[in-house]
Scaffold this motif. Structure first.
Motif, PDB file in Angstrom:
ATOM      1  N   VAL A  54      -4.516 -10.117  -6.038  1.00  0.00           N
ATOM      2  CA  VAL A  54      -4.779  -9.596  -4.697  1.00  0.00           C
ATOM      3  C   VAL A  54      -3.589  -8.784  -4.210  1.00  0.00           C
ATOM      4  O   VAL A  54      -2.434  -9.163  -4.407  1.00  0.00           O
ATOM      5  CB  VAL A  54      -5.044 -10.750  -3.698  1.00  0.00           C
ATOM      6  N   GLN A  55      -3.880  -7.667  -3.580  1.00  0.00           N
ATOM      7  CA  GLN A  55      -2.890  -6.875  -2.854  1.00  0.00           C
ATOM      8  C   GLN A  55      -3.131  -7.130  -1.380  1.00  0.00           C
ATOM      9  O   GLN A  55      -4.105  -6.685  -0.812  1.00  0.00           O
ATOM     10  CB  GLN A  55      -3.022  -5.383  -3.181  1.00  0.00           C
ATOM     11  N   GLY A  56      -2.264  -7.949  -0.796  1.00  0.00           N
ATOM     12  CA  GLY A  56      -2.448  -8.315   0.601  1.00  0.00           C
ATOM     13  C   GLY A  56      -2.051  -7.199   1.552  1.00  0.00           C
ATOM     14  O   GLY A  56      -1.507  -6.161   1.147  1.00  0.00           O
ATOM     15  N   GLY A  57      -2.314  -7.411   2.835  1.00  0.00           N
ATOM     16  CA  GLY A  57      -1.980  -6.415   3.842  1.00  0.00           C
ATOM     17  C   GLY A  57      -0.476  -6.221   3.964  1.00  0.00           C
ATOM     18  O   GLY A  57       0.290  -7.182   3.959  1.00  0.00           O
ATOM     19  N   MET A  58      -0.045  -4.965   4.066  1.00  0.00           N
ATOM     20  CA  MET A  58       1.370  -4.634   4.248  1.00  0.00           C
ATOM     21  C   MET A  58       1.469  -3.504   5.258  1.00  0.00           C
ATOM     22  O   MET A  58       0.867  -2.440   5.067  1.00  0.00           O
ATOM     23  CB  MET A  58       2.002  -4.200   2.920  1.00  0.00           C
ATOM     24  N   GLN A  59       2.231  -3.738   6.327  1.00  0.00           N
ATOM     25  CA  GLN A  59       2.364  -2.717   7.366  1.00  0.00           C
ATOM     26  C   GLN A  59       2.950  -1.434   6.798  1.00  0.00           C
ATOM     27  O   GLN A  59       3.937  -1.454   6.069  1.00  0.00           O
ATOM     28  CB  GLN A  59       3.263  -3.239   8.496  1.00  0.00           C
ATOM     29  N   TRP A  60       2.300  -0.309   7.102  1.00  0.00           N
ATOM     30  CA  TRP A  60       2.632   1.055   6.669  1.00  0.00           C
ATOM     31  C   TRP A  60       2.329   1.308   5.195  1.00  0.00           C
ATOM     32  O   TRP A  60       2.469   2.432   4.731  1.00  0.00           O
ATOM     33  CB  TRP A  60       4.107   1.410   6.945  1.00  0.00           C
ATOM     34  N   VAL A  61       1.932   0.272   4.447  1.00  0.00           N
ATOM     35  CA  VAL A  61       1.707   0.438   3.002  1.00  0.00           C
ATOM     36  C   VAL A  61       0.232   0.274   2.625  1.00  0.00           C
ATOM     37  O   VAL A  61      -0.261   0.956   1.721  1.00  0.00           O
ATOM     38  CB  VAL A  61       2.561  -0.573   2.199  1.00  0.00           C
ATOM     39  N   GLY A  62      -0.482  -0.612   3.320  1.00  0.00           N
ATOM     40  CA  GLY A  62      -1.873  -0.903   2.974  1.00  0.00           C
ATOM     41  C   GLY A  62      -2.823   0.187   3.434  1.00  0.00           C
ATOM     42  O   GLY A  62      -3.597   0.010   4.377  1.00  0.00           O
ATOM     43  N   ARG A  63      -2.773   1.320   2.754  1.00  0.00           N
ATOM     44  CA  ARG A  63      -3.603   2.480   3.084  1.00  0.00           C
ATOM     45  C   ARG A  63      -4.670   2.692   2.008  1.00  0.00           C
ATOM     46  O   ARG A  63      -4.650   2.065   0.954  1.00  0.00           O
ATOM     47  CB  ARG A  63      -2.741   3.729   3.241  1.00  0.00           C
ATOM     48  N   ALA A  64      -5.581   3.590   2.282  1.00  0.00           N
ATOM     49  CA  ALA A  64      -6.761   3.769   1.437  1.00  0.00           C
ATOM     50  C   ALA A  64      -6.419   4.079  -0.013  1.00  0.00           C
ATOM     51  O   ALA A  64      -7.064   3.576  -0.934  1.00  0.00           O
ATOM     52  CB  ALA A  64      -7.660   4.860   2.018  1.00  0.00           C
ATOM     53  N   GLU A  65      -5.399   4.919  -0.251  1.00  0.00           N
ATOM     54  CA  GLU A  65      -5.062   5.312  -1.627  1.00  0.00           C
ATOM     55  C   GLU A  65      -4.722   4.102  -2.485  1.00  0.00           C
ATOM     56  O   GLU A  65      -5.201   3.970  -3.624  1.00  0.00           O
ATOM     57  CB  GLU A  65      -3.877   6.289  -1.635  1.00  0.00           C
ATOM     58  N   LEU A  66      -3.882   3.239  -1.956  1.00  0.00           N
ATOM     59  CA  LEU A  66      -3.474   2.055  -2.710  1.00  0.00           C
ATOM     60  C   LEU A  66      -4.623   1.065  -2.843  1.00  0.00           C
ATOM     61  O   LEU A  66      -4.886   0.535  -3.926  1.00  0.00           O
ATOM     62  CB  LEU A  66      -2.275   1.388  -2.033  1.00  0.00           C
ATOM     63  N   VAL A  67      -5.324   0.815  -1.757  1.00  0.00           N
ATOM     64  CA  VAL A  67      -6.394  -0.181  -1.754  1.00  0.00           C
ATOM     65  C   VAL A  67      -7.519   0.216  -2.703  1.00  0.00           C
ATOM     66  O   VAL A  67      -8.052  -0.616  -3.447  1.00  0.00           O
ATOM     67  CB  VAL A  67      -6.922  -0.387  -0.323  1.00  0.00           C
ATOM     68  N   ALA A  68      -7.878   1.479  -2.711  1.00  0.00           N
ATOM     69  CA  ALA A  68      -8.920   1.950  -3.611  1.00  0.00           C
ATOM     70  C   ALA A  68      -8.494   1.801  -5.070  1.00  0.00           C
ATOM     71  O   ALA A  68      -9.296   1.422  -5.933  1.00  0.00           O
ATOM     72  CB  ALA A  68      -9.265   3.406  -3.306  1.00  0.00           C
ATOM     73  N   ALA A  69      -7.235   2.098  -5.347  1.00  0.00           N
ATOM     74  CA  ALA A  69      -6.739   1.952  -6.717  1.00  0.00           C
ATOM     75  C   ALA A  69      -6.786   0.486  -7.151  1.00  0.00           C
ATOM     76  O   ALA A  69      -7.148   0.169  -8.287  1.00  0.00           O
ATOM     77  CB  ALA A  69      -5.311   2.492  -6.815  1.00  0.00           C
ATOM     78  N   VAL A  70      -6.436  -0.407  -6.248  1.00  0.00           N
ATOM     79  CA  VAL A  70      -6.492  -1.836  -6.555  1.00  0.00           C
ATOM     80  C   VAL A  70      -7.937  -2.262  -6.811  1.00  0.00           C
ATOM     81  O   VAL A  70      -8.238  -2.970  -7.781  1.00  0.00           O
ATOM     82  CB  VAL A  70      -5.875  -2.666  -5.406  1.00  0.00           C
ATOM     83  N   ALA A  71      -8.843  -1.827  -5.952  1.00  0.00           N
ATOM     84  CA  ALA A  71     -10.253  -2.161  -6.134  1.00  0.00           C
ATOM     85  C   ALA A  71     -10.779  -1.637  -7.463  1.00  0.00           C
ATOM     86  O   ALA A  71     -11.479  -2.348  -8.202  1.00  0.00           O
ATOM     87  CB  ALA A  71     -11.078  -1.602  -4.973  1.00  0.00           C
ATOM     88  N   ASN A  72     -10.433  -0.406  -7.789  1.00  0.00           N
ATOM     89  CA  ASN A  72     -10.918   0.195  -9.036  1.00  0.00           C
ATOM     90  C   ASN A  72     -10.344  -0.489 -10.267  1.00  0.00           C
ATOM     91  O   ASN A  72     -10.927  -0.414 -11.355  1.00  0.00           O
ATOM     92  CB  ASN A  72     -10.581   1.686  -9.056  1.00  0.00           C
ATOM     93  N   SER A  73      -9.214  -1.180 -10.113  1.00  0.00           N
ATOM     94  CA  SER A  73      -8.617  -1.904 -11.241  1.00  0.00           C
ATOM     95  C   SER A  73      -9.315  -3.238 -11.495  1.00  0.00           C
ATOM     96  O   SER A  73      -9.059  -3.894 -12.508  1.00  0.00           O
ATOM     97  CB  SER A  73      -7.131  -2.164 -10.974  1.00  0.00           C
ATOM     98  N   GLY A  74     -10.167  -3.657 -10.545  1.00  0.00           N
ATOM     99  CA  GLY A  74     -10.840  -4.939 -10.666  1.00  0.00           C
ATOM    100  C   GLY A  74     -10.195  -6.045  -9.855  1.00  0.00           C
ATOM    101  O   GLY A  74     -10.680  -7.173  -9.840  1.00  0.00           O
ATOM    102  N   ALA A  75      -9.103  -5.718  -9.149  1.00  0.00           N
ATOM    103  CA  ALA A  75      -8.450  -6.678  -8.270  1.00  0.00           C
ATOM    104  C   ALA A  75      -8.954  -6.472  -6.839  1.00  0.00           C
ATOM    105  O   ALA A  75      -9.847  -5.653  -6.595  1.00  0.00           O
ATOM    106  CB  ALA A  75      -6.934  -6.515  -8.353  1.00  0.00           C
ATOM    107  N   LEU A  76      -8.376  -7.202  -5.884  1.00  0.00           N
ATOM    108  CA  LEU A  76      -8.824  -7.130  -4.498  1.00  0.00           C
ATOM    109  C   LEU A  76      -7.701  -6.592  -3.620  1.00  0.00           C
ATOM    110  O   LEU A  76      -6.610  -7.170  -3.574  1.00  0.00           O
ATOM    111  CB  LEU A  76      -9.244  -8.517  -4.006  1.00  0.00           C
ATOM    112  N   GLY A  77      -7.965  -5.478  -2.924  1.00  0.00           N
ATOM    113  CA  GLY A  77      -6.973  -4.873  -2.059  1.00  0.00           C
ATOM    114  C   GLY A  77      -7.387  -4.915  -0.598  1.00  0.00           C
ATOM    115  O   GLY A  77      -8.577  -4.987  -0.281  1.00  0.00           O
ATOM    116  N   PHE A  78      -6.377  -4.845   0.287  1.00  0.00           N
ATOM    117  CA  PHE A  78      -6.629  -4.909   1.723  1.00  0.00           C
ATOM    118  C   PHE A  78      -5.962  -3.751   2.462  1.00  0.00           C
ATOM    119  O   PHE A  78      -4.744  -3.567   2.359  1.00  0.00           O
ATOM    120  CB  PHE A  78      -6.110  -6.225   2.303  1.00  0.00           C
TER     121      PHE A  78
END
Length: 333
Positions: free
Chosen positions: A18-42
Motif C-alpha cells: 500500500v502507498q498511503g496518503g502523503m501530503q503534497w505527494v499523494g497525487r494522481a500520477e503516483l497513485v495511478a502508477a501504484v494501482a497499475n502495479s497491482g498495489a493500492l495507492g491513495f
C-alpha cells in the motif's frame, strides 16, 4: 509471483503493498502508477486546495488507471479546520470506494461512508486505538510503528513489538506501517501477523513520485539516522527529514519554546517548496527511518514486483529451508 492475503482479497488488489496518503505527494500520477502495479495507492485529499479540486484529481487518476485506488482523509486538530465533511462528500460523489482515514477518530464520517458502500482503512499508532476503530466497524487497519514518517504517536513502540501485539487482539485485517522498504520487510510483516505493508518514504523515491529529483536523491543518500522527531514537547510528535530547519525546531522547543516560536519554520507552504523546488533545506518535510534501506529510484512497477518477488523467495526459499524434521536433526549427518 503473487502473495494472497485477506487484505488483497478485501480490496481487490494483486499485491499486499500500500502507498498511503502523503501530503503534497499523494497525487494522481503516483497513485495511478501504484494501482497499475497491482498495489493500492491513495490520493491525499488535503493536498488539494478544495473539495472540488479533489474531485478533479480523482477524475484525473481515473484517466490513468482502471484499477482500484483510494483517497486518504486525515483529520487533525486545527485552529481553522478544513471542511472535512465537504472533502468526504467529494470522495463519495466521485464514486471512490476505498478511503484511508487517519488522525482523529473516524466515527463522525463512518455513517456516510457506510451508506455509500465505501471500505474504510484506518491508520493507528497504538493497539488501543486500533481496538476502538475495530469496534466502529472499519474494514481494515494500518498499524504505524515508531519508525514511520509523519506522526508515530507518543508511545514510541517499534513495529517488531507493535505488529504482533496488534495481531494478538485484532480480528480485522491489518497492514503494517513504518520502516518498510523491501521484500525482507514484507516477509517479516507477514510473519508477525500483518496482511501486508504500507510504505510512504519508499514510494516517494520512485520515478513517478511527483517531487523534485533532488529530494529523491537526498532520500537515497540518507541513512536511518537522518530523521528528527519534532513537537515531542507538544505531544504531537512528527518524524521528519533531518535538516537545518527541523534541527532548529527541535532546539527551540527543547529550550522551552512554544508552538508560536516555530510556527513560521514548520509552515506547510515551506514544506511544499521542498518538493517543488528541490531544496531539502527550504522547510520541514516527512521522511521515515526506512530511507536507510533505500538505494535507488525505480519505477513503481519495478519496485512493487521486486519487493513481492524478494518476499516470496524468502518465504519459499531461505525460511522454508530452515525447517527440518526434529528426527533428522537428532539423527545427525
Amino acid at each position: 509471483m503473487m502473495l494472497k492475503t485477506r487484505f488483497t482479497e478485501l480490496f481487490g488488489i494483486t499485491h499486499p503493498v500500500v502507498q498511503g496518503g502523503m501530503q503534497w505527494v499523494g497525487r494522481a500520477e503516483l497513485v495511478a502508477a501504484v494501482a497499475n502495479s497491482g498495489a493500492l495507492g491513495f490520493i491525499t485529499a488535503l493536498t488539494q486546495p478544495s473539495p472540488d479540486a479533489l474531485a478533479v484529481e480523482i477524475a484525473r487518476c481515473r484517466e490513468m488507471t482502471d484499477k482500484p485506488f483510494g483517497v486518504n482523509l486525515t483529520t487533525l486538530p486545527s485552529i481553522n479546520p478544513p471542511p472535512y465533511a465537504e472533502y468526504r462528500d467529494a470522495i463519495i460523489e466521485s464514486g471512490v470506494k476505498i478511503v484511508e482515514t487517519a488522525g482523529n477518530n473516524p466515527e463522525p464520517h463512518m455513517p456516510a461512508f457506510r451508506a455509500a458502500g465505501v471500505k474504510v482503512l484506518h491508520k493507528c499508532t497504538s493497539v488501543r486505538h486500533a481496538v476502538k476503530a475495530e469496534a466502529l466497524g472499519v474494514d481494515a487497519l494500518s498499524i504505524d510503528g515508531f519508525e514511520c514518517a509523519g506522526h508515530p504517536g507518543e508511545d514510541d513502540v517499534p513495529g517488531l513489538i507493535l505488529i504482533p501485539a496488534a495481531a494478538r487482539v485484532l480480528k480485522t485485517p491489518f497492514i503494517a506501517s513504518g520502516g518498510f522498504a523491501d521484500g525482507r520487510g514484507l516477509a517479516a510483516a507477514l510473519a508477525l501477523g500483518a496482511e501486508g505493508v504500507n510504505m510512504g518514504t519508499r514510494f516517494m523515491c520512485t520515478a513517478e513520485s511527483p517531487i523534485h529529483q533532488t529530494v529523491k536523491q537526498q532520500i537515497v543518500d540518507g541513512s536511518e539516522l537522518d530523521t528528527e522527531l519534532i513537537f515531542r514537547q507538544l505531544r504531537n510528535t512528527s518524524r521528519v527529514a533531518s535538516n537545518s530547519v527541523s534541527r532548529e525546531v527541535v532546539s527551540v522547543l527543547a529550550e522551552g519554546g512554544v508552538f508560536d516560536d516555530v510556527r513560521d519554520l514548520v509552515a506547510g507552504a515551506r514544506g511544499r517548496k521542498v518538493y517543488e523546488l528541490g531544496d531539502p533545506e527550504a522547510g520541514i518535510w516527512s521522511a521515515g527511518m526506512s530511507q536507510g534501506l533505500i538505494h535507488d529510484i525505480p519505477t513503481v512497477t519495478e519496485l512493487v514486483e521486486r519487493i513481492v518477488a524478494e518476499a516470496a523467495d524468502l518465504i519459499q526459499g531461505r525460511l522454508a529451508g530452515l525447517c527440518v524434521e526434529r528426527e533428522a536433526v537428532l539423527a545427525g549427518p
